[in-house]
Each structure stands twice: as structure tokens, then as C-alpha cells.
Design an enzyme around this catalytic site. Structure first.
Site, PDB file in Angstrom:
ATOM      1  N   LYS A 189       0.887  -1.181   0.000  1.00  0.00           N
ATOM      2  CA  LYS A 189       0.000   0.000   0.000  1.00  0.00           C
ATOM      3  C   LYS A 189       0.918   1.222   0.000  1.00  0.00           C
ATOM      4  CE  LYS A 189      -1.871   3.049   1.827  1.00  0.00           C
ATOM      5  NZ  LYS A 189      -1.604   4.452   1.377  1.00  0.00           N
ATOM      6  N   GLU A 264       9.294   1.836  11.186  1.00  0.00           N
ATOM      7  CA  GLU A 264      10.350   2.810  10.876  1.00  0.00           C
ATOM      8  C   GLU A 264       9.677   4.176  10.876  1.00  0.00           C
ATOM      9  OE1 GLU A 264      12.432   1.503   7.342  1.00  0.00           O
ATOM     10  OE2 GLU A 264      13.323  -0.133   8.467  1.00  0.00           O
ATOM     11  N   CYS A 298      13.843  11.173   6.860  1.00  0.00           N
ATOM     12  CA  CYS A 298      13.662  10.712   8.243  1.00  0.00           C
ATOM     13  C   CYS A 298      14.932  10.893   9.059  1.00  0.00           C
ATOM     14  CB  CYS A 298      13.208   9.265   8.263  1.00  0.00           C
ATOM     15  SG  CYS A 298      14.326   8.151   7.411  1.00  0.00           S
ATOM     16  N   GLU A 396       9.144  16.967  14.816  1.00  0.00           N
ATOM     17  CA  GLU A 396       9.641  16.727  13.454  1.00  0.00           C
ATOM     18  C   GLU A 396       8.943  17.679  12.488  1.00  0.00           C
ATOM     19  OE1 GLU A 396       8.530  13.060  11.377  1.00  0.00           O
ATOM     20  OE2 GLU A 396      10.620  12.852  10.757  1.00  0.00           O
TER      21      GLU A 396
HETATM   22  P1  NAD Z   1       2.243   8.843   7.145  1.00  0.00           P
HETATM   23  O1  NAD Z   1       2.358   8.154   8.457  1.00  0.00           O
HETATM   24  O2  NAD Z   1       1.264   9.938   7.010  1.00  0.00           O
HETATM   25  O3  NAD Z   1       1.891   7.809   5.983  1.00  0.00           O
HETATM   26  C1  NAD Z   1       2.703   6.699   5.683  1.00  0.00           C
HETATM   27  C2  NAD Z   1       1.851   5.613   5.051  1.00  0.00           C
HETATM   28  O4  NAD Z   1       0.893   5.156   6.005  1.00  0.00           O
HETATM   29  C3  NAD Z   1       1.039   6.074   3.842  1.00  0.00           C
HETATM   30  O5  NAD Z   1       1.017   5.039   2.882  1.00  0.00           O
HETATM   31  C4  NAD Z   1      -0.349   6.282   4.426  1.00  0.00           C
HETATM   32  O6  NAD Z   1      -1.363   6.155   3.474  1.00  0.00           O
HETATM   33  C5  NAD Z   1      -0.403   5.163   5.443  1.00  0.00           C
HETATM   34  N1  NAD Z   1      -1.363   5.342   6.541  1.00  0.00           N
HETATM   35  C6  NAD Z   1      -1.790   6.522   7.085  1.00  0.00           C
HETATM   36  N2  NAD Z   1      -2.693   6.260   8.068  1.00  0.00           N
HETATM   37  C7  NAD Z   1      -2.808   4.913   8.149  1.00  0.00           C
HETATM   38  C8  NAD Z   1      -3.587   4.042   8.970  1.00  0.00           C
HETATM   39  N3  NAD Z   1      -4.418   4.493   9.921  1.00  0.00           N
HETATM   40  N4  NAD Z   1      -3.465   2.705   8.796  1.00  0.00           N
HETATM   41  C9  NAD Z   1      -2.634   2.215   7.852  1.00  0.00           C
HETATM   42  N5  NAD Z   1      -1.888   2.994   7.031  1.00  0.00           N
HETATM   43  C10 NAD Z   1      -1.969   4.325   7.189  1.00  0.00           C
HETATM   44  O7  NAD Z   1       3.723   9.323   6.789  1.00  0.00           O
HETATM   45  P2  NAD Z   1       4.168  10.236   5.569  1.00  0.00           P
HETATM   46  O8  NAD Z   1       3.728  11.630   5.852  1.00  0.00           O
HETATM   47  O9  NAD Z   1       3.781   9.569   4.297  1.00  0.00           O
HETATM   48  O10 NAD Z   1       5.770  10.139   5.678  1.00  0.00           O
HETATM   49  C11 NAD Z   1       6.566  10.996   6.426  1.00  0.00           C
HETATM   50  C12 NAD Z   1       6.963  10.331   7.747  1.00  0.00           C
HETATM   51  O11 NAD Z   1       7.661   9.117   7.492  1.00  0.00           O
HETATM   52  C13 NAD Z   1       7.922  11.190   8.565  1.00  0.00           C
HETATM   53  O12 NAD Z   1       7.536  11.157   9.912  1.00  0.00           O
HETATM   54  C14 NAD Z   1       9.269  10.468   8.388  1.00  0.00           C
HETATM   55  O13 NAD Z   1      10.199  10.677   9.423  1.00  0.00           O
HETATM   56  C15 NAD Z   1       8.828   9.055   8.314  1.00  0.00           C
HETATM   57  N6  NAD Z   1       9.859   8.223   7.677  1.00  0.00           N
HETATM   58  C16 NAD Z   1      10.570   7.350   8.449  1.00  0.00           C
HETATM   59  C17 NAD Z   1      11.579   6.579   7.890  1.00  0.00           C
HETATM   60  C18 NAD Z   1      12.361   5.604   8.710  1.00  0.00           C
HETATM   61  O14 NAD Z   1      12.990   4.743   8.128  1.00  0.00           O
HETATM   62  N7  NAD Z   1      12.362   5.700  10.027  1.00  0.00           N
HETATM   63  C19 NAD Z   1      11.858   6.696   6.525  1.00  0.00           C
HETATM   64  C20 NAD Z   1      11.113   7.602   5.760  1.00  0.00           C
HETATM   65  C21 NAD Z   1      10.112   8.360   6.351  1.00  0.00           C
END
Ligand code: NAD
Length: 503
Positions: A189, A264, A298, A396
Site C-alpha cells: 500500500k 520505521e 527521516c 519533526e
Molecule cells: P504517514 O504516516 O502519514 O503515511 C505513511 C503511510 O501510512 C502512507 O502510505 C499512508 O497512506 C499510510 N497510513 C496513514 N494512516 C494509516 C492508517 N491508519 N493505517 C494504515 N496505514 C496508514 O507518513 P508520511 O507523511 O507519508 O511520511 C513521512 C513520515 O515518514 C515522517 O515522519 C518520516 O520521518 C517518516 N519516515 C521514516 C523513515 C524511517 O525509516 N524511520 C523513513 C522515511 C520516512
């Protein structure tokens, strides 16, 4: 490298409607609903994407389940399965320019940076094929002369992979490669804000001719499609990369079906520069570490701690460098910082500049040229005179914004660096080798770099502590998550067995 004419022709190639990929076929969603996919540079629509919902997740999970339970994927010879994985890597390499282009168009990340990310993507597949061939091994335990115990790794089942928009293709392949190489089947997804390269991954895997149902992609909103995947009883694993808050929601929602979750999550990583550091290299690394990938990274070093003696000189140098960073069209090879992913995220990042001012910090930011007014641009920004308790030092922001603070000595640097909820990464700059190690040992984070920018060897563990994650992926560490470890106890002699009920 892409020329202007090729960019135009690639733009013509973009599909008007992007489908889901289920059971080896590209298909529209059950509801027929679509999501508008927007260009962050122009805020115009690029195309429409099929919006998967729970009925689509049911179809994809059923296909993946059938492929896992009755298909050849998990039982085929290792060489045969790895041949598929290597083929996917080769096919990605054939598409590097196209994927880099789609990624820059879809996310606003500069194309010079998406190119590097995409080369990492094919390496993710090759690397995991090599790892499975060489390191997916069990242990044997000789127990006196009575038993031999040994361990084996089995694939777990259907893996649900949920990915963010900030490095879409690289992060999707980072999960898909180990999940498939270890014999699981997959429902991916991808983030709803960046669907283009995930669709290309489906095309590549389709071309690689994997057995039907082994790999599936369901586009859609997180709270609908993502949530249905998280709650589905036939899914055993959820590997998630995204925000900390979403991670926490997913853990709660996956509890009833007792899934194994790899998390992550977000970060607010410190970079500590001591007075004896190599000034120029620390400056280069600091600027790259926060402003590359538009600051939507991240592991970004978003909190800079400068030792007092170099504070003025370092800040002056930072001001000059930051003001000269080239913002522009993400498809322009010379662009260093592009537009943020969407208006919502732009508003969030901008709001932190106001928060910083309200908290009493000084905000140094640039103007956006009129020609880029339609895009979601935030100019590379410095927040000076900040204190560690401020929201801009604790939360963040996930944009091109660096919060700068100072420290007196090593103890204070460690204390300040650790005084935060997150624990993803940390960077230490000093020419005192003992101090470098010492401080790295004391920083509460999953990944530390000493006198280095964020360069990773894929064999090392990736992940964070505290609010930045649970578990480690990468290297053989990913096997703990993507395989079920089983121990088999074999008696090789007549060990004593109790004789209950025997007269
Ligand atoms: P997000 O949490 O908004 O979304 C990530 C994914 O989760 C998307 O595909 C979204 O559709 C899905 N999602 C959202 N709500 C959900 C739910 N209730 N159930 C299941 N899936 C759901 O994150 P984002 O804004 O897309 O990405 C940015 C974030 O990702 C930042 O906080 C960044 O630090 C983090 N990030 C972490 C790493 C790591 O390796 N630690 C790497 C890249 C990004």
C-alpha cells in the site's frame, strides 16, 4: 541523463489512469473511485489513481494468500526464486531514468537526488538475493550425545507493506525485496501522494513474470486501504514506514489479529559539532543532511548543536551556504531543493516558522522567486537562538529547516541531544577519536555517524529507538522480521522419558 526533449516525451508517456495490481492483473478499484494525483511544482493534476478500499484489499490479500498457500513461490528452489529477484533488479536498471523522472515529478524531489535513490532500489533486490543465498542460515546445537537441535527459517505468509511519500521507490523496494526474497507474498500500500513509481514497480514485476498473486499493489488512503490491510486476519506481517503517530495507530489496530509489526518512524536527529571538528567537512555534511531531499528525510540532522567556540563562525558560514542553495524545478538537473509534497505539508512546515518566531527564536529564510509561486516551496531556513525545549527543537518539521543550538562541553551536548522523544539517527563531528566513540555510545538513537554524513552499508541494521521505531530491518537483521524461526529437536539416543501410568 534526461534531456529536455526526453522529459517532454516521458511526460507524454504518463498514464491517464493508474490501476491497482492484483493477482497479476492491472485493474480498477471495486468502487470505481479515483484519487487526483497532483504535481507539487505546479499544483496541477498529473493523473488519477484507482482508489483501493477494503474490498480491494480483500481481493489482494486473497490473491497473496492463495499464492502463498498453494503457489510455487515459497517452495521453489532457491536459485529459481533468486533468479526472479535478480531479474527485477535488472529490469529496474533498464528504467532508472524513467523512474527518477516519475519520482521527481510526483514528489518534488530534485531529479539529481531521485537518480541516486533509484540506483539504490535495484541494489536492494540484488543485495537481498545475495543475503538470502549467503546468510539465511540456521544454527545447530549439539546437546551431549543425546540431541541435535537446529533452526530453520520459513517465510511467514502475507506481508503487508505500507510506505510513505518521501522516498517512495527506494522505500518500497527496501521492503518488497526482503519480503519476496525470503519467500513471502506481498500486498503493498504505497503513499497516496506518490503513486507513480509504485505503479512502475508493479509493471517491472509484471514483466519479470512472477507467479500470480505473489506481488500486489493497492493504492488508496491510509485510513481506508492501509487500515483494511492492517486489520486483515490473513495478513501476518506489517512493515510500516511513516509518522510516529500513524505507527502507533497501526500497532493498536493490528493487535486483534496479533501481527508482527516493524516500525520505521519519525526523527529529530542531532548533529553535534565540537570545536576541534574538521570545520569544512562538518559544514558540508550538516547542510546536505538537512536540505537534501527537500528536508523531507527521516534521518535529517534537523537539530544542530554547536560548541560555543565555533558558534559564530559556523553560523556565518551556514548563512552564506543556505542563502545560495538553488531552489527550482525538480526536473532541472541543477536544482538542489524542490517543492514540498503537497499544500497540506507546505502549510505544516510554514506554520513552524511562525511557531519559532512566537517562541522567541530568530528565523532566517529566503524569498521564493515569482516564477515558482505555484509550487509548494519553502526556502531553506535557519532557526537561530533556539532552545532545546522549543517545539521547533522537539517536533519533526520534515522540511528544509535547521534548528541551531549551542553547548559548552561534552556532557551538555549529550544531555541536550538525548532530551527529545525521537531516537533515529545522530551525527558527531570531532577529531578526538575517543570522544567521537564515547559520544556516539551515549546518544540514544539507532544509527550514529562519526565524522560522516549519512552513508549506509546495506549489511548494517536500519532502525530507530524511542519514538523512532521498533525493530531493525536491513542486512540479515531483516530476517528476524520476514521469516519465522523454527527450532527442531532431534533425539539421537535413548534419552530418559517419564513413564506416567506404567505399572
Ligand atoms: P504517514 O504516516 O502519514 O503515511 C505513511 C503511510 O501510512 C502512507 O502510505 C499512508 O497512506 C499510510 N497510513 C496513514 N494512516 C494509516 C492508517 N491508519 N493505517 C494504515 N496505514 C496508514 O507518513 P508520511 O507523511 O507519508 O511520511 C513521512 C513520515 O515518514 C515522517 O515522519 C518520516 O520521518 C517518516 N519516515 C521514516 C523513515 C524511517 O525509516 N524511520 C523513513 C522515511 C520516512
Amino acid at each position: 541523463m534526461i534531456t529536455t526533449n526526453e522529459t517532454v516525451s516521458l511526460k507524454h508517456e504518463i498514464q491517464k489512469n493508474i490501476s491497482l495490481y492484483i493477482n497479476g492483473e492491472f485493474t480498477s478499484s471495486v468502487s470505481g473511485n479515483t484519487i487526483k494525483n497532483m504535481n507539487p511544482f505546479t499544483n496541477e493534476q498529473i493523473n488519477e489513481v484507482a482508489e483501493g478500499q477494503s474490498a480491494d484489499i480483500d481481493k489482494a490479500v486473497a490473491a497473496a494468500r492463495e499464492a502463498f498457500d498453494h503457489g510455487p513461490w515459497k517452495t521453489m528452489k532457491l536459485n529459481e526464486r533468486m533468479a526472479y529477484i535478480y531479474r527485477i533488479a535488472d529490469l529496474i536498471d533498464e528504467e532508472i531514468e524513467k523512474i527518477a523522472f516519475l519520482e521527481a515529478l510526483d514528489t518534488g524531489l530534485p531529479i539529481s537526488q531521485t537518480r541516486n535513490m533509484v540506483s539504490r532500489a535495484s541494489e536492494n533486490f540484488r543485495f537481498y538475493a545475495r543475503m538470502v543465498e549467503s546468510r539465511l542460515v540456521g544454527d545447530a546445537y549439539q546437546v551431549d550425545d543425546e540431541f541435535i537441535n537446529y533452526t530453520i527459517h520459513s517465510p511467514v505468509g502475507v506481508a503487508g507493506l505500507i510506505t510513505p511519500w518521501n522516498a517512495p521507490f527506494m522505500l518500497e523496494t527496501w521492503k518488497v525485496a526482503p519480503a519476496l526474497a525470503t519467500g513471502n507474498t506481498v500486498v503493498l500500500k504505497p503513499a497516496e501522494l506518490s503513486p507513480l513509481s509504485a505503479n512502475l514497480l508493479a509493471e517491472v514485476i509484471h514483466k519479470a513474470d512472477l507467479p500470480k498473486g505473489v506481488f500486489n499493489v493497492v493504492h488508496g488512503y491510509g485510513e481506508i486501504a492501509g487500515d483494511a490491510l492492517v486489520r486483515h486476519p490473513d495478513v501476518q506481517l506489517i512493515s510500516f514506514t511513516g509518522e510516529t503517530k500513524t505507527g502507533s495507530t497501526i500497532i493498536k489496530n493490528s493487535a486483534d489479529t496479533l501481527k508482527s509489526c516493524s516500525m520505521e518512524l519519525g526523527g529529530k536527529s542531532p548533529i553535534i559539532v565540537f570545536e576541534d571538528a574538521d570545520f569544512d567537512r562538518a559544514l558540508d555534511a550538516c547542510v546536505w543532511g538537512i536540505y537534501s531531499f527537500n528536508g523531507e528525510r527521516c534521518t535529517a540532522n534537523s537539530r544542530l548543536f554547536l560548541q560555543e567556540g565555533i558558534k559564530d563562525k559556523f553560523i556565518e558560514a551556514l548563512k552564506i551556504r543556505v542563502a545560495a542553495i538553488k531552489i527550482g524545478d525538480p526536473l532541472d538537473a541543477g536544482t538542489e531543493v524542490g517543492p514540498l509534497i503537497d499544500k497540506g505539508h507546505y502549510n505544516k512546515v510554514k506554520s513552524y516558522l511562525e511557531i519559532a518566531r512566537d517562541e522567541g527564536a530568530e528565523v532566517i529564510t529566503g524569498d521564493i522567486p515569482a516564477e515558482f509561486a505555484r509550487g509548494n516551496f519553502v526556502a531553506p531556513t535557519l532557526i537561530l537562538n533556539a532552545e532545546n525545549h522549543m517545539r521547533v527543537a522537539q517536533e519533526e518539521i520534515f522540511g528544509p529547516v535547521l534548528t541551531v543550538m549551542t553547548f559548552k562541553d561534552e556532557d551538555e551536548a549529550v544531555k541536550l541531544a538525548n532530551d527529545v522523544d525521537y531516537g533515529l539517527a545522530g551525527y558527531v563531528w570531532t577529531n578526538d577519536i575517543k570522544r567521537g566513540h564515547r559520544v556516539a555510545h551515549k546518544i540514544e538513537a539507532g544509527m550514529l555517524w562519526v565524522n560522516a554524513q549519512n552513508v549506509r552499508d546495506l549489511r548494517t541494521p536500519f532502525g530507530g529507538s524511542k519514538y523512532s521505531g521498533i525493530g531493525r530491518e536491513g542486512g540479515h537483521y531483516g530476517f528476524d522480521f520476514y521469516t519465522e524461526l523454527k527450532v527442531i529437536h532431534v533425539s539421537i539416543d535413548e534419552h530418559r522419558i517419564q513413564q506416567f501410568g506404567k505399572k
